[in-house]
Design an enzyme around this catalytic site. Structure first.
Site, mmCIF file in Angstrom:
data_model
loop_
_atom_site.group_PDB
_atom_site.id
_atom_site.type_symbol
_atom_site.label_atom_id
_atom_site.label_comp_id
_atom_site.label_asym_id
_atom_site.label_seq_id
_atom_site.Cartn_x
_atom_site.Cartn_y
_atom_site.Cartn_z
ATOM 1 N N SER A 140 0.839 -1.198 0.000
ATOM 2 C CA SER A 140 0.000 0.000 0.000
ATOM 3 C C SER A 140 0.869 1.241 0.000
ATOM 4 O O SER A 140 2.039 1.209 0.423
ATOM 5 C CB SER A 140 -0.899 0.015 1.241
ATOM 6 O OG SER A 140 -1.584 1.253 1.368
ATOM 7 N N TYR A 153 -2.257 -0.775 10.016
ATOM 8 C CA TYR A 153 -2.244 -0.994 8.570
ATOM 9 C C TYR A 153 -0.924 -0.521 7.971
ATOM 10 O O TYR A 153 -0.291 -1.225 7.170
ATOM 11 C CB TYR A 153 -3.421 -0.247 7.943
ATOM 12 C CG TYR A 153 -3.616 -0.504 6.464
ATOM 13 C CD1 TYR A 153 -4.216 -1.677 6.025
ATOM 14 C CD2 TYR A 153 -3.234 0.439 5.513
ATOM 15 C CE1 TYR A 153 -4.415 -1.913 4.669
ATOM 16 C CE2 TYR A 153 -3.425 0.219 4.166
ATOM 17 C CZ TYR A 153 -4.022 -0.961 3.748
ATOM 18 O OH TYR A 153 -4.209 -1.189 2.397
#
Length: 270
Positions: A140, A153
């Site tokens: 990501s 995350y």
């Protein structure tokens, strides 16, 4: 001829979003695809739609060693070999650092980081036995930038990038390439759980990224296809950013910033 003719690829988190688009595109390019997820009804529906000759759905908790062993066994029994893996499955938990519980943090680690590790570990011997193959880890933009309210995350996606590099160096002598995809804002159920209209999302991103819109899951799938196909035969160990230019610099228009009479490039007012 398709770019993936004769190959068998496992895609995790394939019941919807990016994983679904990857599975559909890979099958369209000639691969036989093993779709995995914990959303059984959705996953089975996608596999059925692709076709029994091209796709099979298997339940997989990516944080379970036993589940990974079963998926590898079933994939080989069904299609004969494994040539590729897309570690797509992931979850996010939003919240301030001080309010993030250990339980929530560890849950994200289990899926995003441990799941990626177990997937690479499980398929590496199979890819080597097949004469080589590919692993694409979905990381990501959060693994490259510090994003507030996404501590777990961000941590796991940074770890995915690091594991990608380490695995690429280790597995290269066995003919296995390992790369990472780092999406920015993409219209998926995880990023858009409320199902906001695409036009609304594009409006929000218009002032955030140079390309002026949110990304599409199909665009991430196209990058995963490139990294799985022979088009990327001399590429390994790299994180590929697909973010509409977000990391190049924010596209903040004068209007969005509240500036009604911006200076000209030369510094004088128009």
């Amino acid at each position: 001829m398709g770019k993936l003719d004769g190959r068998v690829v496992i895609v995790t988190g394939a019941a919807r979003g990016q994983g679904e688009q990857e599975a559909r595109l890979f099958a369209a390019e000639g691969a036989r695809v093993v779709l995995t997820d914990v959303l059984d009804d959705l996953g089975e529906s996608v596999a059925k739609d692709i076709g029994e000759d091209r796709a099979r759905y298997l339940r997989l908790d990516v944080g379970s060693e036993e589940d990974w062993a079963a998926v590898i066994r079933d994939a080989k029994e069904t299609f004969g070999a494994v040539h590729g893996l897309v570690n797509n499955a992931g979850i996010a938990r939003f919240g301030e650092l001080a309010d993030t519980s250990l339980e929530d943090f560890e849950q994200v680690v289990r899926v995003n980081q441990t799941g990626t590790f177990l997937g690479m570990r499980a398929v590496a011997p199979e890819l080597a036995a097949a004469g080589g193959g590919t692993i694409v880890n979905i990381a990501s933009l959060a693994g490259l930038l510090g994003l507030p309210h996404l501590i777990s995350y961000t941590a796991t996606k940074a770890a995915v990038i690091g594991m990608t590099r380490a695995a690429a160096v280790e597995l290269a002598p066995r003919g296995i390439r390992v790369n990472a995809v780092c999406p920015g804002g993409i219209d998926t159920p995880m990023a858009n759980p409320g199902g906001a209209p695409l036009a609304d999302l594009d409006g929000f991103y218009r002032t955030l990224v140079p390309l002026g819109r949110i990304g599409r899951a199909s665009e991430v799938a196209a990058l995963a296809l490139f990294l799985t196909s022979d088009d990327s035969s001399y590429i390994t160990g790299q994180p590929f950013v697909i973010d509409g230019g977000w990391t190049a610099g924010a596209r903040l228009t004068p209007e969005a910033a509240g500036v009604t009479n911006p200076p000209s490039p030369g510094g004088a007012s128009s």
